[in-house]
Design a protein around this motif. Structure first.
Motif, short mmCIF file in Angstrom:
data_model
loop_
_atom_site.label_atom_id
_atom_site.label_comp_id
_atom_site.label_asym_id
_atom_site.label_seq_id
_atom_site.Cartn_x
_atom_site.Cartn_y
_atom_site.Cartn_z
N ASP A 124 12.51 33.16 52.23
CA ASP A 124 12.19 31.75 52.01
C ASP A 124 12.98 30.86 52.97
O ASP A 124 12.52 29.78 53.34
CB ASP A 124 12.50 31.35 50.57
CG ASP A 124 11.57 32.04 49.58
OD1 ASP A 124 10.42 32.30 49.97
OD2 ASP A 124 12.00 32.31 48.45
N ALA A 125 14.15 31.30 53.39
CA ALA A 125 14.98 30.50 54.30
C ALA A 125 15.95 31.43 55.00
O ALA A 125 16.30 32.49 54.50
CB ALA A 125 15.73 29.42 53.53
N LEU A 126 16.38 31.00 56.20
CA LEU A 126 17.33 31.78 56.97
C LEU A 126 18.25 30.83 57.72
O LEU A 126 17.79 29.89 58.37
CB LEU A 126 16.61 32.69 57.97
CG LEU A 126 17.49 33.50 58.91
CD1 LEU A 126 18.36 34.48 58.11
CD2 LEU A 126 16.65 34.24 59.93
N GLY A 127 19.53 31.06 57.63
CA GLY A 127 20.49 30.26 58.36
C GLY A 127 21.33 31.13 59.27
O GLY A 127 21.80 32.19 58.86
N LEU A 128 21.50 30.69 60.52
CA LEU A 128 22.37 31.38 61.47
C LEU A 128 23.54 30.47 61.78
O LEU A 128 23.39 29.43 62.41
CB LEU A 128 21.60 31.71 62.76
CG LEU A 128 20.40 32.65 62.65
CD1 LEU A 128 19.77 32.85 64.02
CD2 LEU A 128 20.82 33.99 62.05
N GLY A 129 24.71 30.82 61.29
CA GLY A 129 25.89 30.02 61.53
C GLY A 129 25.93 28.76 60.70
O GLY A 129 26.86 27.96 60.80
N THR A 130 24.94 28.56 59.86
CA THR A 130 24.90 27.41 58.96
C THR A 130 23.96 27.74 57.83
O THR A 130 23.34 28.81 57.81
CB THR A 130 24.43 26.14 59.70
OG1 THR A 130 24.54 25.01 58.84
CG2 THR A 130 22.99 26.28 60.16
N GLU A 131 23.85 26.85 56.88
CA GLU A 131 23.02 27.10 55.70
C GLU A 131 21.69 26.39 55.84
O GLU A 131 21.63 25.21 56.18
CB GLU A 131 23.74 26.61 54.44
CG GLU A 131 22.98 26.92 53.16
CD GLU A 131 23.76 26.51 51.91
OE1 GLU A 131 23.17 26.51 50.82
OE2 GLU A 131 24.96 26.17 52.06
N ALA A 132 20.61 27.14 55.59
CA ALA A 132 19.29 26.53 55.59
C ALA A 132 19.14 25.66 54.35
O ALA A 132 19.45 26.08 53.24
CB ALA A 132 18.22 27.61 55.61
N GLU A 133 18.68 24.44 54.56
CA GLU A 133 18.54 23.48 53.46
C GLU A 133 17.10 23.42 52.99
O GLU A 133 16.18 23.93 53.63
CB GLU A 133 18.99 22.09 53.94
CG GLU A 133 20.43 22.05 54.42
CD GLU A 133 20.78 20.68 54.97
OE1 GLU A 133 19.86 19.85 55.10
OE2 GLU A 133 21.97 20.46 55.26
N ALA A 134 16.92 22.79 51.85
CA ALA A 134 15.59 22.60 51.31
C ALA A 134 14.74 21.81 52.31
O ALA A 134 15.18 20.78 52.83
CB ALA A 134 15.66 21.85 49.97
N GLY A 135 13.54 22.30 52.58
CA GLY A 135 12.66 21.64 53.56
C GLY A 135 12.90 22.10 54.97
O GLY A 135 12.13 21.78 55.87
N THR A 136 13.99 22.84 55.22
CA THR A 136 14.27 23.40 56.54
C THR A 136 14.46 24.90 56.36
O THR A 136 15.54 25.37 56.01
CB THR A 136 15.54 22.77 57.15
OG1 THR A 136 15.38 21.36 57.21
CG2 THR A 136 15.77 23.30 58.55
#
Length: 520
Positions: A124-136
């Motif tokens: 549903d979400a993926l973050g590289l070096g940071t956190e994926a937020e809602a809508g991103t």
């Protein structure tokens, strides 16, 4: 006390055990099989026909047969002519040789070691070096990112495409550039299928920079850059609001500099250009405007044209300026700069009736003359009207009656303004004219007139102040000369009239003439 080790389930020696070497060897064989675990295959449901000593297989089949019966999910090891099954523990890894792939046992089943990585496609979400937020759904905090094509040597095409897709034309697919998380530029299909770029100074107010029409490939700049604006009407279409230049070109350099807009024209096609022909356009600037109910193009134009068919040795070209008359809608040429170096005012019939001002010059084709406007009216600047007329016979003039002299031969009448049928000069245009006439006396028999008089008439009416005369004229000697300068209207007729007093006489054809010309 446990009889096997807790992780690999290796058999342990018992106290006072007989035949300790058997247990010890069994443990060593298990270690030999399990350490650096590598199996030949995992897709067989029965043992191979001719296994080698120490061969290992991952029995993945649900219901294996033969010597592998009951070994589903285990590591089957061949040694001393028999197959032994080793029960896996959670976390075991095995390399399967024929696939060059690793498998991991999770306590219930064997799965590919990188199956978890493949599951990223369903995240549903993926973050590289940071956190994926809602809508991103994807967020990355990086210094630099590189996308490179796979080389053909590695089975790739050598090319690379990054695809951004949207569901419908009314949706947007774009690259958004921000400063401190506030939008500054957006590039993409912005709510339509035209590629556009819009920019902002504050993230709130956006201005169009450019927009490419998907139907024609035309590029619109400025006010045509925002979605919903009219599409570009030319390969390059600049639209702006307010005063100032619509297109600015700068040129700089250490020495002489030049700022040139270069064009080339040709018939044929881009792949196979053909020579241009006389009358073809080389370059042009055209202007139009809006009016109530619509707009128009090309009401004033500066156009460079070929004046001959182009060849390697003949490339004559000039300029044409076109304008549209007041109250008109059809542009026409007004000035030409010809290939021979001449400046040409294009002829027009008559002169403009409106929009006249001091200093204007036109070439009047009706009069075959240049005319200029003084602020009070049009005056002729060239080819002034002029004539000289004679009579082909001795004109009889009775005593006491003013008689029109029958000048009927135009000695000089290039413009046809002397009308022989009326013995008159016809004024072609309003202006100032000067006239002269000479009437020679010829006696009728022995008659001796008391005087010979002459004068000019305008439209059959005496021109006051034009009368001249001579008393007791002498045959073959006496002459009356007339001259006057006056302002006339177009269409006026000027004639010469004579009068004898006392007795009659003749106006001698040999020595009489009538002439005049326009002054202004």
């Amino acid at each position: 006390m446990a009889q096997t080790t807790p992780h690999l389930a290796l058999p342990l020696l018992a106290a006072a055990q007989a035949g300790k070497h058997v247990t010890h060897n069994e443990a060593l064989l298990a270690l030999d099989a399990l350490v650096h675990l590598a199996c030949r295959d995992k897709d067989l449901a029965a043992p191979p026909a001719d296994p080698a000593e120490g061969d290992r297989y991952l029995v993945a089949a649900q219901t294996p047969t033969g010597a592998w019966a009951g070994l589903s999910g285990q590591i089957a090891v061949f040694g001393d002519g028999v197959w032994t099954g080793l029960v896996p523990r959670p976390g075991w890894l095995v390399h399967v040789g024929d696939e060059d792939a690793f498998y991991r046992f999770d306590g219930a089943r064997w799965g590919g070691l990188f199956d978890g990585v493949r599951a990223l496609r369903n995240l549903d979400a993926l973050g590289l070096g940071t956190e994926a937020e809602a809508g991103t759904a994807f967020a990355a905090k990086l210094e630099r990112a590189l996308w490179t094509a796979r080389d053909p040597a590695d089975g790739g095409s050598g090319g690379l495409a990054v695809v951004l897709n949207k569901a419908a034309p009314g949706n947007a697919v774009a690259l958004l550039f921000q400063t401190a998380y506030s939008g500054r530029a957006e590039l993409g299909l912005l709510g339509e299928d035209a590629l556009g770029l819009k920019v902002s100074a504050d993230g709130a107010t956006w201005r169009g920079a450019w927009r490419a029409d998907p139907a024609t490939g035309h590029l619109g700049l400025g006010a045509l850059g925002l979605p919903g604006a009219p599409m570009a009407r030319a390969p390059l279409h600049v639209a702006r609001e307010g005063a100032g230049p619509g297109l600015c070109l700068d040129a700089y350099g250490a020495g002489p500099v030049e700022n040139v807009i270069q064009t080339r024209s040709g018939r044929g096609s881009r792949q196979a250009p053909a020579p241009i022909r006389a009358g073809d356009g080389l370059v042009g600037l055209s202007g139009g405007g809006f009016f109530d109910g619509g707009s128009t193009d090309g009401r004033v134009t500066l156009r460079g044209i070929a004046e001959e068919d182009f060849s390697a040795t003949a490339q004559g070209a000039g300029f044409v300026i076109e304008a549209t008359d007041l109250g008109g809608t059809a542009p026409r040429p007004v000035v030409r700069m010809r290939a021979n170096g001449a400046l040409e005012l294009v002829a027009r019939a008559g002169v403009p009736a409106t929009g006249t001002a001091p200093g204007q010059i036109v070439f009047d084709s009706t009069l075959a003359a240049f005319r200029g406007h003084t602020g009070a009216g049009w005056v002729r600047l060239s080819n002034p009207p002029c004539f000289r007329a004679a009579t082909s016979y001795d004109n009889y003039v009775g005593a006491g009656a003013w008689t029109r002299v029958g000048f009927n031969t135009g000695l000089l009448n290039a413009q046809g303004l002397f009308r022989a049928a009326d013995n008159a000069f016809v004024v072609p245009e309003a202006g100032v004219y000067t006239f002269t006439a000479a009437l020679a006396f010829k006696r009728n028999g022995t008659n001796a007139p008391a005087s010979l008089q002459a004068r000019f008439h305008r439209n059959g009416v005496t021109l006051d102040g034009s009368r001249r005369g001579v008393a007791a004229p002498i045959d073959g000697v006496s002459t009356v000369s007339l001259g006057c300068t006056l302002s006339l209207a177009a269409g006026d007729l000027i004639t010469v009239h004579a009068l004898f007093t006392g007795t009659d006489g003749y106006i001698a054809a040999a020595d009489s003439d009538f002439s005049g010309f326009g002054l202004a």
